[in-house]
Write an enzyme that holds these catalytic residues in place. Structure first.
Site, PDB file in Angstrom:
ATOM      1  N   ARG A   1       0.873  -1.122   0.029  1.00  0.00           N
ATOM      2  CA  ARG A   1       0.118  -0.231  -0.068  1.00  0.00           C
ATOM      3  C   ARG A   1       0.797   1.233   0.043  1.00  0.00           C
ATOM      4  O   ARG A   1       2.019   1.188   0.419  1.00  0.00           O
ATOM      5  CB  ARG A   1      -0.971   0.042   1.328  1.00  0.00           C
ATOM      6  CG  ARG A   1      -1.806  -1.127   1.373  1.00  0.00           C
ATOM      7  CD  ARG A   1      -2.527  -1.138   2.798  1.00  0.00           C
ATOM      8  NE  ARG A   1      -3.485  -1.979   2.799  1.00  0.00           N
ATOM      9  CZ  ARG A   1      -3.278  -3.237   3.468  1.00  0.00           C
ATOM     10  NH1 ARG A   1      -2.204  -3.588   3.966  1.00  0.00           N
ATOM     11  NH2 ARG A   1      -4.386  -4.251   3.325  1.00  0.00           N
TER      12      ARG A   1
ATOM     13  N   LYS B   1      -1.970  -2.329   8.005  1.00  0.00           N
ATOM     14  CA  LYS B   1      -2.939  -1.805   9.013  1.00  0.00           C
ATOM     15  C   LYS B   1      -3.144  -2.258  10.056  1.00  0.00           C
ATOM     16  O   LYS B   1      -2.729  -3.669  10.325  1.00  0.00           O
ATOM     17  CB  LYS B   1      -4.426  -2.123   8.160  1.00  0.00           C
ATOM     18  CG  LYS B   1      -4.397  -1.139   6.835  1.00  0.00           C
ATOM     19  CD  LYS B   1      -5.820  -1.361   6.181  1.00  0.00           C
ATOM     20  CE  LYS B   1      -5.968  -0.545   5.034  1.00  0.00           C
ATOM     21  NZ  LYS B   1      -7.560  -0.786   4.299  1.00  0.00           N
TER      22      LYS B   1
ATOM     23  N   HIS C   1      -2.879   2.802  -5.637  1.00  0.00           N
ATOM     24  CA  HIS C   1      -3.511   1.488  -5.230  1.00  0.00           C
ATOM     25  C   HIS C   1      -3.789   0.882  -6.661  1.00  0.00           C
ATOM     26  O   HIS C   1      -4.018  -0.510  -6.639  1.00  0.00           O
ATOM     27  CB  HIS C   1      -4.881   1.857  -4.852  1.00  0.00           C
ATOM     28  CG  HIS C   1      -5.209   0.909  -3.757  1.00  0.00           C
ATOM     29  ND1 HIS C   1      -4.581   0.520  -2.501  1.00  0.00           N
ATOM     30  CD2 HIS C   1      -6.224  -0.083  -3.811  1.00  0.00           C
ATOM     31  CE1 HIS C   1      -5.293  -0.427  -2.041  1.00  0.00           C
ATOM     32  NE2 HIS C   1      -6.105  -0.861  -2.484  1.00  0.00           N
TER      33      HIS C   1
ATOM     34  N   ARG D   1      -1.114  -1.641  -6.725  1.00  0.00           N
ATOM     35  CA  ARG D   1      -1.355  -2.848  -5.893  1.00  0.00           C
ATOM     36  C   ARG D   1      -2.452  -3.895  -6.768  1.00  0.00           C
ATOM     37  O   ARG D   1      -2.300  -4.842  -6.528  1.00  0.00           O
ATOM     38  CB  ARG D   1      -1.770  -2.264  -4.660  1.00  0.00           C
ATOM     39  CG  ARG D   1      -2.224  -3.267  -3.669  1.00  0.00           C
ATOM     40  CD  ARG D   1      -2.527  -2.444  -2.409  1.00  0.00           C
ATOM     41  NE  ARG D   1      -3.311  -3.317  -1.441  1.00  0.00           N
ATOM     42  CZ  ARG D   1      -2.613  -4.337  -0.488  1.00  0.00           C
ATOM     43  NH1 ARG D   1      -1.468  -4.576  -0.365  1.00  0.00           N
ATOM     44  NH2 ARG D   1      -3.538  -4.867   0.385  1.00  0.00           N
TER      45      ARG D   1
ATOM     46  N   HIS E   1      -4.048  -9.023   3.235  1.00  0.00           N
ATOM     47  CA  HIS E   1      -5.778  -8.805   3.192  1.00  0.00           C
ATOM     48  C   HIS E   1      -6.183  -9.792   4.378  1.00  0.00           C
ATOM     49  O   HIS E   1      -5.723 -11.144   4.693  1.00  0.00           O
ATOM     50  CB  HIS E   1      -6.258  -9.549   1.926  1.00  0.00           C
ATOM     51  CG  HIS E   1      -6.372  -8.539   0.919  1.00  0.00           C
ATOM     52  ND1 HIS E   1      -6.535  -8.773  -0.357  1.00  0.00           N
ATOM     53  CD2 HIS E   1      -5.943  -7.188   0.824  1.00  0.00           C
ATOM     54  CE1 HIS E   1      -6.666  -7.984  -1.239  1.00  0.00           C
ATOM     55  NE2 HIS E   1      -6.108  -6.672  -0.430  1.00  0.00           N
TER      56      HIS E   1
ATOM     57  N   TYR F   1     -10.029 -10.108  -7.246  1.00  0.00           N
ATOM     58  CA  TYR F   1      -9.194 -10.176  -8.503  1.00  0.00           C
ATOM     59  C   TYR F   1      -9.537 -11.314  -9.317  1.00  0.00           C
ATOM     60  O   TYR F   1      -9.510 -11.480 -10.561  1.00  0.00           O
ATOM     61  CB  TYR F   1      -7.709 -10.385  -7.992  1.00  0.00           C
ATOM     62  CG  TYR F   1      -7.123  -9.272  -7.251  1.00  0.00           C
ATOM     63  CD1 TYR F   1      -6.693  -8.226  -7.788  1.00  0.00           C
ATOM     64  CD2 TYR F   1      -6.715  -9.472  -5.793  1.00  0.00           C
ATOM     65  CE1 TYR F   1      -6.351  -6.883  -7.070  1.00  0.00           C
ATOM     66  CE2 TYR F   1      -6.426  -8.209  -5.067  1.00  0.00           C
ATOM     67  CZ  TYR F   1      -6.211  -7.103  -5.594  1.00  0.00           C
ATOM     68  OH  TYR F   1      -5.740  -6.064  -4.996  1.00  0.00           O
TER      69      TYR F   1
END
Length: 325
Positions: A167, A191, A270, A273, A296, A305
């Site tokens: 990210r 995160k 992004h 990414r 994730h 995806y």
């Protein structure tokens, strides 16, 4: 008169907890602050300054969402507001300010599924390769350069965003010490303070090795030091004297160089990414491996995806098969 703390104070208490416990990004904190205080203002206007969280039920929250629709906000904006309220009420329930998360009783607006536009493998290779061995551009006075002001550094940006799938905030948060050369991996802080290791590919490693001596010489000339891997072009200090490159600057760099190489005008960090995950899946990578690399928490996030490549396959079918028309 209610003995409960004022709504505004509870909102501030939650934001402090969000910053401390969950290590939310400045962008997330700003968004939550805006959404919660907009709701507090609405509640006070509708029910008075003494309104307590226990006075608020799901009908009140639905009415607020209706107010947002009345202001012609998009479904995505309304959904973001509801998500912030859910997090807040969940926190208040956990700390005994309310009996239950009443915001959880309100349905999320049904959003149209927009799959991200992803450049092809050839387009990405052409864009990243264009930064290799290219002299820095000198823009005309009063004009922004269409090419890179520091190609070696900007090549590192593209190699790490696209080559490692990290990210934007993870990229700018990287320190030199996070590159583990012996193991050929990078320590990435994601995160919620979660850490993961991602492989350092040969192309990314080469880009960093070319950039690093330039970084050292520029810092030495300016008599400055920083642990940051990526520094801004003019070594201008910000945030307590830090010369670390910001996420906003990365966004501008990616957009400018993408457009200069024929990519879509809405390309942003992004996008690279998304391209990382999509291209790995197209080349046969396992979905769970991609999940780990992207950091994730849920596999369902990575499954986007799959939807993307299915959409691309459908387009090819519709365009080429004689029975598709």
């Amino acid at each position: 008169m209610s003995t409960q703390p004022a709504l505004a104070q509870l909102a501030e208490d939650f934001l402090v907890a969000l910053a401390g416990e969950r290590s939310a990004s400045p962008h997330t904190l700003r968004a939550y602050h805006r959404e919660l205080h907009n709701f507090v203002d609405y509640s006070i206007e509708e029910h008075g300054v003494s309104t307590a969280p226990t006075d608020i039920d799901h009908k009140h929250i639905r009415a607020y969402l209706g107010e947002l629709y009345g202001r012609e906000l998009s479904k995505a904006s309304v959904a973001r507001a509801l998500a912030a309220l859910r997090s807040w009420f969940k926190w208040m329930a956990r700390h005994g300010h309310v009996a239950q998360n009443t915001a959880a009783l309100v349905s999320t607006p049904k959003l149209p599924k927009h799959l991200p536009r992803v450049p092809s493998i050839e387009q990405m290779n052409r864009t990243v390769d264009s930064l290799a061995n290219k002299p820095a551009a000198r823009p005309a006075k009063g004009r922004q350069a269409e090419t890179s002001a520091w190609p070696e550094r900007d090549r590192v940006i593209f190699e790490l965003l696209y080559g490692c799938g990290i990210r934007n905030a993870e990229l700018t948060g990287l320190n030199l010490a996070d590159i583990h050369w012996a193991n050929e991996v990078i320590l990435v802080r994601g995160k919620g303070r979660k850490q993961r290791y991602v492989p350092l590919g040969d192309a990314a490693a080469e880009a960093i090795r070319i950039y690093q001596p330039q970084r050292e010489s520029r810092l030495a000339l300016a008599k400055k030091s920083t642990p940051a891997l990526l520094v801004n072009h003019r070594l201008r200090a910000h945030q307590a004297g830090e010369v670390r490159l910001t996420t906003r600057s990365v966004g501008r760099i990616v957009k400018r160089l993408a457009q200069a190489n024929g990519l879509s005008a809405d390309t942003h960090p992004h996008t690279l990414r998304h391209a990382f995950g999509t291209h790995m899946l197209e080349e046969g990578a396992d979905l769970r491996a991609i999940q780990e690399l992207l950091g994730h928490e849920r596999l369902s996030t990575t499954q986007r995806y799959t939807q993307l490549t299915t959409a691309q396959i459908t387009q090819v079918y519709d365009r080429t098969h004689p029975r598709a028309k």
